[in-house]
Design a protein around this motif. Sequence first.
Motif, PDB file in Angstrom:
ATOM      1  N   LEU A 169     -12.482  -0.207  -2.784  1.00  0.00           N
ATOM      2  CA  LEU A 169     -11.680  -1.110  -1.961  1.00  0.00           C
ATOM      3  C   LEU A 169     -11.658  -2.562  -2.453  1.00  0.00           C
ATOM      4  CD1 LEU A 169     -12.517   0.271   1.600  1.00  0.00           C
ATOM      5  CD2 LEU A 169     -10.382   0.518   0.323  1.00  0.00           C
ATOM      6  N   PRO A 170     -12.774  -3.147  -2.917  1.00  0.00           N
ATOM      7  CA  PRO A 170     -12.686  -4.529  -3.419  1.00  0.00           C
ATOM      8  C   PRO A 170     -11.699  -4.692  -4.571  1.00  0.00           C
ATOM      9  CG  PRO A 170     -14.972  -3.921  -3.037  1.00  0.00           C
ATOM     10  CD  PRO A 170     -14.169  -2.675  -2.876  1.00  0.00           C
ATOM     11  N   PHE A 171     -11.572  -3.696  -5.426  1.00  0.00           N
ATOM     12  CA  PHE A 171     -10.610  -3.767  -6.516  1.00  0.00           C
ATOM     13  C   PHE A 171      -9.182  -3.785  -5.978  1.00  0.00           C
ATOM     14  CE2 PHE A 171     -14.468  -1.862  -8.151  1.00  0.00           C
ATOM     15  CZ  PHE A 171     -14.654  -2.511  -9.361  1.00  0.00           C
ATOM     16  N   ILE A 172      -8.946  -3.033  -4.895  1.00  0.00           N
ATOM     17  CA  ILE A 172      -7.633  -3.033  -4.251  1.00  0.00           C
ATOM     18  C   ILE A 172      -7.331  -4.408  -3.663  1.00  0.00           C
ATOM     19  CG2 ILE A 172      -6.329  -2.106  -2.290  1.00  0.00           C
ATOM     20  CD1 ILE A 172      -6.380  -0.061  -4.353  1.00  0.00           C
ATOM     21  N   LEU A 173      -8.320  -5.029  -3.029  1.00  0.00           N
ATOM     22  CA  LEU A 173      -8.112  -6.343  -2.429  1.00  0.00           C
ATOM     23  C   LEU A 173      -7.747  -7.390  -3.468  1.00  0.00           C
ATOM     24  CD1 LEU A 173     -10.912  -6.670   0.298  1.00  0.00           C
ATOM     25  CD2 LEU A 173      -8.470  -6.290   0.615  1.00  0.00           C
ATOM     26  N   VAL A 174      -8.436  -7.356  -4.604  1.00  0.00           N
ATOM     27  CA  VAL A 174      -8.123  -8.304  -5.672  1.00  0.00           C
ATOM     28  C   VAL A 174      -6.673  -8.135  -6.114  1.00  0.00           C
ATOM     29  CG1 VAL A 174      -8.641  -8.963  -8.056  1.00  0.00           C
ATOM     30  CG2 VAL A 174     -10.505  -8.472  -6.459  1.00  0.00           C
ATOM     31  N   PHE A 175      -6.231  -6.896  -6.228  1.00  0.00           N
ATOM     32  CA  PHE A 175      -4.842  -6.650  -6.628  1.00  0.00           C
ATOM     33  C   PHE A 175      -3.865  -7.249  -5.630  1.00  0.00           C
ATOM     34  CE2 PHE A 175      -1.204  -3.976  -5.526  1.00  0.00           C
ATOM     35  CZ  PHE A 175      -0.397  -4.222  -6.624  1.00  0.00           C
ATOM     36  N   PHE A 176      -4.026  -6.957  -4.333  1.00  0.00           N
ATOM     37  CA  PHE A 176      -3.064  -7.433  -3.345  1.00  0.00           C
ATOM     38  C   PHE A 176      -3.017  -8.963  -3.300  1.00  0.00           C
ATOM     39  CE2 PHE A 176      -3.248  -3.133  -1.369  1.00  0.00           C
ATOM     40  CZ  PHE A 176      -1.891  -2.918  -1.279  1.00  0.00           C
ATOM     41  N   ALA A 177      -4.178  -9.608  -3.354  1.00  0.00           N
ATOM     42  CA  ALA A 177      -4.203 -11.070  -3.297  1.00  0.00           C
ATOM     43  C   ALA A 177      -3.565 -11.676  -4.544  1.00  0.00           C
ATOM     44  CB  ALA A 177      -5.646 -11.554  -3.138  1.00  0.00           C
ATOM     45  N   PHE A 178      -3.938 -11.162  -5.716  1.00  0.00           N
ATOM     46  CA  PHE A 178      -3.419 -11.699  -6.974  1.00  0.00           C
ATOM     47  C   PHE A 178      -1.923 -11.439  -7.105  1.00  0.00           C
ATOM     48  CE2 PHE A 178      -3.524 -11.341 -11.848  1.00  0.00           C
ATOM     49  CZ  PHE A 178      -3.223 -12.682 -11.986  1.00  0.00           C
ATOM     50  N   ALA A 179      -1.479 -10.220  -6.774  1.00  0.00           N
ATOM     51  CA  ALA A 179      -0.062  -9.879  -6.889  1.00  0.00           C
ATOM     52  C   ALA A 179       0.786 -10.695  -5.914  1.00  0.00           C
ATOM     53  CB  ALA A 179       0.138  -8.383  -6.642  1.00  0.00           C
ATOM     54  N   TYR A 180       0.269 -10.940  -4.706  1.00  0.00           N
ATOM     55  CA  TYR A 180       1.007 -11.761  -3.749  1.00  0.00           C
ATOM     56  C   TYR A 180       1.247 -13.153  -4.307  1.00  0.00           C
ATOM     57  CZ  TYR A 180       1.968 -14.636   0.361  1.00  0.00           C
ATOM     58  OH  TYR A 180       2.525 -15.525   1.239  1.00  0.00           O
ATOM     59  N   LEU A 181       0.237 -13.747  -4.898  1.00  0.00           N
ATOM     60  CA  LEU A 181       0.362 -15.089  -5.462  1.00  0.00           C
ATOM     61  C   LEU A 181       1.367 -15.111  -6.606  1.00  0.00           C
ATOM     62  CD1 LEU A 181      -0.857 -17.962  -5.271  1.00  0.00           C
ATOM     63  CD2 LEU A 181      -2.491 -17.264  -7.031  1.00  0.00           C
ATOM     64  N   VAL A 182       1.270 -14.126  -7.491  1.00  0.00           N
ATOM     65  CA  VAL A 182       2.143 -14.087  -8.665  1.00  0.00           C
ATOM     66  C   VAL A 182       3.596 -13.866  -8.255  1.00  0.00           C
ATOM     67  CG1 VAL A 182       2.755 -12.714 -10.694  1.00  0.00           C
ATOM     68  CG2 VAL A 182       0.378 -13.379 -10.309  1.00  0.00           C
ATOM     69  N   TYR A 183       3.846 -12.880  -7.395  1.00  0.00           N
ATOM     70  CA  TYR A 183       5.226 -12.580  -7.036  1.00  0.00           C
ATOM     71  C   TYR A 183       5.836 -13.659  -6.149  1.00  0.00           C
ATOM     72  CZ  TYR A 183       5.658  -8.038  -9.235  1.00  0.00           C
ATOM     73  OH  TYR A 183       5.768  -7.036 -10.165  1.00  0.00           O
TER      74      TYR A 183
END
Length: 796
Positions: free
Chosen positions: A589-603
């Motif tokens: 789950l922590p790896f999933i959280l990093v993805f959602f936070a990082f992808a939100y910022l980038v997009y």
Amino acid sequence: MATLGDIGVSALINILIAFAFLLAFALLRIQPINDRVYFPKWYINGGRSSPRRGGNFVAKFVNLNFHTYLTFLNWMPQALKMSESELINHAGLDSAVFLRIYTLGLKIFVPITVVALLILIPVNVSSGTLFFLRKELVVSDIDKLSISNVRPQSIRFFVHIGLEYLFTIWICYMLYQEYDNVATMRLHFFASQHRRAEQFTVVVRNVPQIPGHSISDSLDHFFKTNHPDHYLCHQAVYDANKFAKLVRKRNRLQNWLDYNQLKFERHPEKRPTKKTGFFGLWGERVDSIDFYKQQIKEFDKKMAEERQKVVKDPKSILPVAFVSFKSRWGAAVCAQTQQSKNPTLWITNWAPEPRDVYWRNLAIPFVSLTIRKLIISLSVFALVFFYMIPIAFVQSLANLEGLERVAPFLRPVIELNFIKSFLQGFLPGLALKIFLYILPTILMIMSRIEGHIALSTLERRASAKYYYFMLVNVFLGSIVTGTAFQQLHSFLHQSPTQIPRTIGVSIPMKATFFITYIMVDGWAGIASEILRLKPLVIFHVKNMFLVKTERDRERAMDPGSVDYPETLPSLQLYFLLGIVYAVVTPILLPFILVFFAFAYLVYRHQIINVYNPQYESGAAFWPHVHSRIIESLLISQLLLMGLLSTKKAANSTPLLVILPVLTLSFHKYCKNRFEPAFRKYPLEEAMAKDIMDGTTDTEPDLNLKAFLADAYLHPIFRSFEEEELVEVRVDKVRVDRHQSYADNVQTSDLSSPSPPHYSYQLTSPPQDINHHGLPPLYAYNLSSPPHYGYHYEVEP
């Protein structure tokens, strides 16, 4: 089986790659020469006309303000400054709701991660079952943190079942809230819009051919009879696919001519030459400029002949039209009701907005659509099956120890620790990403063959195909295939009754592969998205060789829109992984959280500064997003039941049976409650908007008929000169239907910035006349053509 050390190596590699991409982006974006690559949205909107750095010649290309290099990460807070309402005005509702998917992921998984790590990790670790099975199965330290480490028949399974209920309730609650918010945003978005053509227009398909009457006459008679108080006008559509192919070929020749003329301008001492044979590899050597001029001249003749065929042939009129109404209410009634006692005739739907129409598919006979969809369904099934072969090989790399047991001769190659860590922690996810790279293009072609007439629908259909492909191959295929390779040695040396138990224990062991995939695709992959390396190279190559006018430069910097057919399925896969492994292996789950936070910022940054939406569907994709998350919940519940059945948890497993039933009931309720807002336009809203326009109209003198008359015109005639492809816009004239035909009609283009003029004579009345008294409207089919039309003047 990958160990914690292997995961650490993979994490380090992907973090370094992501950091390198972010650093390169931060430095490249502040260079004036790259301004059109990283901020094209502002150029398109008119908010920027040139790089904002002045000074000497060098400063036009390189940023000499060293202070900006110290604040190169300020793009992150800047991406968060714009409010959601400002974002909707800036980029549209589709873009704003797309970003809400990432925030929904954070809202769902942050509480779940905290609860799962605090409760499930201690419960799993303290059991120690895998310590006794380490000689029979390939296990790792990560597996000891999963449900596989819980002893069979343990009372601890009630904790997992209880959290599965808790997580399901939380996810359903967040889905309900988000569905309600998005549906409200959609209705408010439509209510706040000014007059738009699609609000008054429906598309009519399968118009019956009545002997002795043209399609236009049939349309006019039918809607004046059945919608006498609200029908306004219609626009017939012509089949000009062959003409469109000639246009595209001619356009390519024009590009080659431009290139060679530019080359000659830079080096006037030598005229460019080429060979006339295959790809210029052999044949007579000729002057390139003269060659392409002659080729264009011949193509112009072919296009003129094909143009006349389309104009004069009544068979080129398609049994489809865009019908406009005097009010939104009238359009809503027509679009959402059955028009004929034969439900296969006069089929009406809301028309897509003009830039969303995929004109090529309008020429497809309606009766062939069912056959096309059947063929494509079988083709997708075959494609999924074909891809299982490379996927199986990729998954075998995720467990080299298991592969060694089957193929011992590979042992010397992979014994080095660093190579082993690289192969297990990085290569599987990277290889899978490469396999999936070309897939969206294939699926988009399949969706086009199905016959959908809106680009937004094409992308949603391609997205659905891609999601199910990833579900079968990436998720289920990884579990099943990985288990087969991983446990083959064990299967061959145990009794058949033990195989279900082995499979049940092995399912959570694939978490190691998905962790590496998330890091490759979700960390390094998202970082590469913001770097825009491919568009950067393409822009500078075009700018160096092809660009000679400001208009050419605008075409070269075209950023396109968010790649929904690929991005949405990937997002839905992360939801699936997070929901499935929340109870099984919560360390993912922590790896999933990093993805959602990082992808939100980038997009968010990309939507504000880069992407220019090709269409606006009003977040029509949201019901699909909601359904995919519900499917993820059901898969999670079924897999947990299967897993517990292998754990001899007969007392606790039946408690999960009711959960899928409750989940499906919730989905049905949401579907009935919210989905109509995405499929239909409420008559109440339509009437309210019509009344509001009547009382607060800012354009009281607007002629609605003239406003809608050319809204769905698509280009068929293009004017070509030596230098540029000319965009022509129609200038409407209102002519009474009963006005007599003129002996001569002159057609001239009026149009876009500084166009050369082109005209021709029609010396006889057109073959078909619509109710405006004008020749019928034409369309030719390009993926994103400019707006074209005609200006008719009656000679005295």
